[in-house]
Design an enzyme around this catalytic site. Sequence first.
Site, PDB file in Angstrom:
ATOM      1  N   HIS A 170       0.842  -1.214   0.000  1.00 39.12           N
ATOM      2  CA  HIS A 170       0.000   0.000   0.000  1.00 39.12           C
ATOM      3  C   HIS A 170       0.866   1.249   0.000  1.00 39.12           C
ATOM      4  O   HIS A 170       1.568   1.532   0.976  1.00 39.12           O
ATOM      5  CB  HIS A 170      -0.928   0.008   1.214  1.00 39.12           C
ATOM      6  CG  HIS A 170      -1.958   1.095   1.154  1.00 39.12           C
ATOM      7  ND1 HIS A 170      -2.949   1.125   0.188  1.00 39.12           N
ATOM      8  CD2 HIS A 170      -2.157   2.202   1.899  1.00 39.12           C
ATOM      9  CE1 HIS A 170      -3.710   2.188   0.371  1.00 39.12           C
ATOM     10  NE2 HIS A 170      -3.244   2.871   1.400  1.00 39.12           N
ATOM     11  N   HIS A 208      -9.617   1.245   1.275  1.00 34.95           N
ATOM     12  CA  HIS A 208      -9.362   1.682   2.653  1.00 34.95           C
ATOM     13  C   HIS A 208     -10.572   1.289   3.497  1.00 34.95           C
ATOM     14  O   HIS A 208     -11.710   1.596   3.131  1.00 34.95           O
ATOM     15  CB  HIS A 208      -9.223   3.206   2.724  1.00 34.95           C
ATOM     16  CG  HIS A 208      -7.986   3.753   2.064  1.00 34.95           C
ATOM     17  ND1 HIS A 208      -8.028   4.622   0.999  1.00 34.95           N
ATOM     18  CD2 HIS A 208      -6.670   3.571   2.345  1.00 34.95           C
ATOM     19  CE1 HIS A 208      -6.791   4.961   0.654  1.00 34.95           C
ATOM     20  NE2 HIS A 208      -5.947   4.334   1.443  1.00 34.95           N
ATOM     21  N   GLU A 211     -10.346   2.973   8.766  1.00 33.99           N
ATOM     22  CA  GLU A 211      -9.112   3.570   9.290  1.00 33.99           C
ATOM     23  C   GLU A 211      -9.437   4.467  10.474  1.00 33.99           C
ATOM     24  O   GLU A 211      -8.647   4.609  11.395  1.00 33.99           O
ATOM     25  CB  GLU A 211      -8.403   4.371   8.190  1.00 33.99           C
ATOM     26  CG  GLU A 211      -7.086   4.998   8.642  1.00 33.99           C
ATOM     27  CD  GLU A 211      -6.336   5.715   7.523  1.00 33.99           C
ATOM     28  OE1 GLU A 211      -6.878   5.804   6.409  1.00 33.99           O
ATOM     29  OE2 GLU A 211      -5.205   6.173   7.777  1.00 33.99           O
ATOM     30  N   TYR A 235      -5.127   7.695  -7.051  1.00 33.48           N
ATOM     31  CA  TYR A 235      -6.372   8.444  -7.298  1.00 33.48           C
ATOM     32  C   TYR A 235      -6.151   9.854  -7.842  1.00 33.48           C
ATOM     33  O   TYR A 235      -7.113  10.589  -8.071  1.00 33.48           O
ATOM     34  CB  TYR A 235      -7.247   8.486  -6.029  1.00 33.48           C
ATOM     35  CG  TYR A 235      -6.548   8.980  -4.780  1.00 33.48           C
ATOM     36  CD1 TYR A 235      -6.373  10.333  -4.535  1.00 33.48           C
ATOM     37  CD2 TYR A 235      -6.064   8.073  -3.844  1.00 33.48           C
ATOM     38  CE1 TYR A 235      -5.733  10.784  -3.393  1.00 33.48           C
ATOM     39  CE2 TYR A 235      -5.411   8.508  -2.696  1.00 33.48           C
ATOM     40  CZ  TYR A 235      -5.249   9.859  -2.472  1.00 33.48           C
ATOM     41  OH  TYR A 235      -4.607  10.293  -1.343  1.00 33.48           O
ATOM     42  N   ARG A 267      -4.689  15.486   6.395  1.00 30.83           N
ATOM     43  CA  ARG A 267      -5.185  15.348   5.031  1.00 30.83           C
ATOM     44  C   ARG A 267      -5.211  16.694   4.301  1.00 30.83           C
ATOM     45  O   ARG A 267      -4.954  16.759   3.095  1.00 30.83           O
ATOM     46  CB  ARG A 267      -6.591  14.723   5.051  1.00 30.83           C
ATOM     47  CG  ARG A 267      -7.028  14.226   3.687  1.00 30.83           C
ATOM     48  CD  ARG A 267      -8.385  13.572   3.728  1.00 30.83           C
ATOM     49  NE  ARG A 267      -9.446  14.546   3.978  1.00 30.83           N
ATOM     50  CZ  ARG A 267     -10.723  14.343   3.701  1.00 30.83           C
ATOM     51  NH1 ARG A 267     -11.118  13.188   3.194  1.00 30.83           N
ATOM     52  NH2 ARG A 267     -11.628  15.262   3.944  1.00 30.83           N
ATOM     53  N   HIS A 276       1.020   5.509  -1.419  1.00 34.61           N
ATOM     54  CA  HIS A 276       0.638   6.705  -2.166  1.00 34.61           C
ATOM     55  C   HIS A 276       1.949   7.443  -2.388  1.00 34.61           C
ATOM     56  O   HIS A 276       2.454   8.121  -1.472  1.00 34.61           O
ATOM     57  CB  HIS A 276      -0.328   7.582  -1.376  1.00 34.61           C
ATOM     58  CG  HIS A 276      -1.545   6.856  -0.873  1.00 34.61           C
ATOM     59  ND1 HIS A 276      -2.601   6.523  -1.693  1.00 34.61           N
ATOM     60  CD2 HIS A 276      -1.861   6.379   0.351  1.00 34.61           C
ATOM     61  CE1 HIS A 276      -3.520   5.886  -0.981  1.00 34.61           C
ATOM     62  NE2 HIS A 276      -3.102   5.780   0.262  1.00 34.61           N
ATOM     63  N   ARG A 293     -16.509   6.236   1.898  1.00 36.09           N
ATOM     64  CA  ARG A 293     -16.785   7.672   1.766  1.00 36.09           C
ATOM     65  C   ARG A 293     -16.855   8.090   0.301  1.00 36.09           C
ATOM     66  O   ARG A 293     -17.538   9.037  -0.046  1.00 36.09           O
ATOM     67  CB  ARG A 293     -15.663   8.508   2.414  1.00 36.09           C
ATOM     68  CG  ARG A 293     -15.496   8.390   3.884  1.00 36.09           C
ATOM     69  CD  ARG A 293     -14.654   9.537   4.445  1.00 36.09           C
ATOM     70  NE  ARG A 293     -13.333   9.673   3.846  1.00 36.09           N
ATOM     71  CZ  ARG A 293     -12.270   8.940   4.183  1.00 36.09           C
ATOM     72  NH1 ARG A 293     -12.394   7.989   5.100  1.00 36.09           N
ATOM     73  NH2 ARG A 293     -11.100   9.127   3.620  1.00 36.09           N
ATOM     74  N   ASP A 306       2.289   3.036   3.005  1.00 37.00           N
ATOM     75  CA  ASP A 306       1.176   3.980   2.884  1.00 37.00           C
ATOM     76  C   ASP A 306       1.633   5.424   2.705  1.00 37.00           C
ATOM     77  O   ASP A 306       1.931   5.851   1.600  1.00 37.00           O
ATOM     78  CB  ASP A 306       0.262   3.818   4.114  1.00 37.00           C
ATOM     79  CG  ASP A 306      -1.031   4.608   4.005  1.00 37.00           C
ATOM     80  OD1 ASP A 306      -1.277   5.223   2.956  1.00 37.00           O
ATOM     81  OD2 ASP A 306      -1.815   4.621   4.971  1.00 37.00           O
ATOM     82  N   HIS A 319     -11.865   3.753  -3.248  1.00 35.83           N
ATOM     83  CA  HIS A 319     -11.064   4.523  -2.284  1.00 35.83           C
ATOM     84  C   HIS A 319     -11.487   4.199  -0.865  1.00 35.83           C
ATOM     85  O   HIS A 319     -10.660   3.902  -0.020  1.00 35.83           O
ATOM     86  CB  HIS A 319     -11.147   6.036  -2.532  1.00 35.83           C
ATOM     87  CG  HIS A 319     -10.370   6.797  -1.497  1.00 35.83           C
ATOM     88  ND1 HIS A 319     -10.912   7.152  -0.292  1.00 35.83           N
ATOM     89  CD2 HIS A 319      -9.070   7.184  -1.457  1.00 35.83           C
ATOM     90  CE1 HIS A 319      -9.975   7.749   0.444  1.00 35.83           C
ATOM     91  NE2 HIS A 319      -8.855   7.781  -0.244  1.00 35.83           N
ATOM     92  N   HIS A 336      -5.716  -1.107   6.218  1.00 40.63           N
ATOM     93  CA  HIS A 336      -5.855  -0.631   7.601  1.00 40.63           C
ATOM     94  C   HIS A 336      -6.724  -1.585   8.429  1.00 40.63           C
ATOM     95  O   HIS A 336      -6.205  -2.309   9.241  1.00 40.63           O
ATOM     96  CB  HIS A 336      -6.408   0.804   7.705  1.00 40.63           C
ATOM     97  CG  HIS A 336      -5.594   1.816   6.991  1.00 40.63           C
ATOM     98  ND1 HIS A 336      -4.278   2.017   7.268  1.00 40.63           N
ATOM     99  CD2 HIS A 336      -5.905   2.687   5.975  1.00 40.63           C
ATOM    100  CE1 HIS A 336      -3.792   2.966   6.480  1.00 40.63           C
ATOM    101  NE2 HIS A 336      -4.749   3.388   5.673  1.00 40.63           N
TER     102      HIS A 336
HETATM  103 ZN   LIG Z   1      -3.820   4.776   1.937  1.00 40.58          ZN
END
Ligand SMILES: [Zn+2]
Length: 452
Positions: A69, A242, A245, A131, A92, A71, A218, A330, A215, A279
């Site tokens: 995993h 995900h 988490e 993404y 975030r 990003h 959400r 991650d 994703h 997660h």
């Molecule tokens: Zn992630």
Amino acid sequence: MTPTRWLAEYAWLPDQAEPTADVLIEAEDGRITAVTPLGGAGTPTAGVEVLGDATRLPGLTLPGLANAHSHAFHRALRGRTHGGRGDFWTWRDVMYEVAARLDPDSYLALARAAYAEMALAGITCVGEFHYLHHGPDGTPYADPNAMGAALVEAAAQAGIRLTLLDACYLTATVDGEPLTGPQRRFGDGDALRWADRASAFTPDGAHALVGAAVHSVRAVPAEQLATVAGWADRRGAPLHLHLSEQPAENDACRAAHGRTPARLLADHGVLGPGTVAVHATHPTSADVTLLGDTGTGVCLCPTTERDLADGIGPARRLAEAGVALSLGSDSHAVVDLFEEARAVELDERLRTRRRGHFAPAELLAAATVAGHAALGWRDAGRIAVGDRADLVTVRLDSARTAGVPPVGAFFAATAADVASVVVDGRQVVADGRHLKVDVPRELRTAIGAVTR
Ligand SMILES: [Zn+2]
């Protein structure tokens, strides 16, 4: 083609509780063709002619490590979000600022440097949960898969394999609020248009596979989940998401759908043997059973979960339920699968105030064969005939590892102790240095270009 031969001082072979001494490993065309333990007496039984052209690998040789995993662009955030207070959600906001500045060229440079750092850490395969699809305002690039193509090229230049997990990301909240601001570039409008774009992408190179991602609950409306799951199912491609988490995600899902995220995903056909939940930090007991019963895997990301103050996932309970555990770095606060692996055990100790939850061989499996399987590479992650010739050699003579028995390496070594990395039979790292990329320099330049 002449086979390549290595003589490992120690090698960790499949189904062994601990490493084996003096193992001759041979490969041809990137595949392991022979694995011969030479007796473990310190001197090869067949003598000098066995050594012949074999390259000596002093230390402990492991199968390739899989980072299930990633990003890649989060690497630019390392050390930039650690001074202040806050939680996942405030972090975030900072992450979105970097996301807004990337284009295909700067993404290629940043991902190439991040993946080269992974190669130095012994990672031979990465799962990129992708993404950042479109331009900053959501307008597709001339090639709508330009950003994914940049990631595929970045992995090729860094010398590792990649599974591009193309993420469907449509909404901002569980109850369907639209994407706004920096999130606009994540969205394809609906799951059918996501599937059209994903289907149009053929990665350039045998080092890359394409999988799918939801994703999170959400980001994909419940009625569109089956479209993504069906796309992955038809292709036999891995499907990642995900999951739980944050407790807030569970609360929002219960409020909108009257059930947990895991239950919602199961009800829409998303869970199953080809699926990996990332997660799973806050599942209910019923969720843990559901993940096990459906054959869903879980990718734990302990260093990110600690960095983001997410919490401690129920690793042992998941394993007891039959869930295959893999590991990911991650957000790349740390890129070190030795650290991820031992954290699985050490976090359980903190929670239970007892030691000894995972055997070293279980941690090895999570870091290697299970991770590769989670990314759709079922012929990697073991030093075994027929598997890909990925060999990661860890020094046993560094300040950290000197005097440590080979079986204890996962509790002593760090990424900095990786001396040699072979991916698909090709040497990528030698003497602790990447053969093609000046990793610190490229990281500094690429991160400087997208941060303030
Ligand atoms: Zn992630």
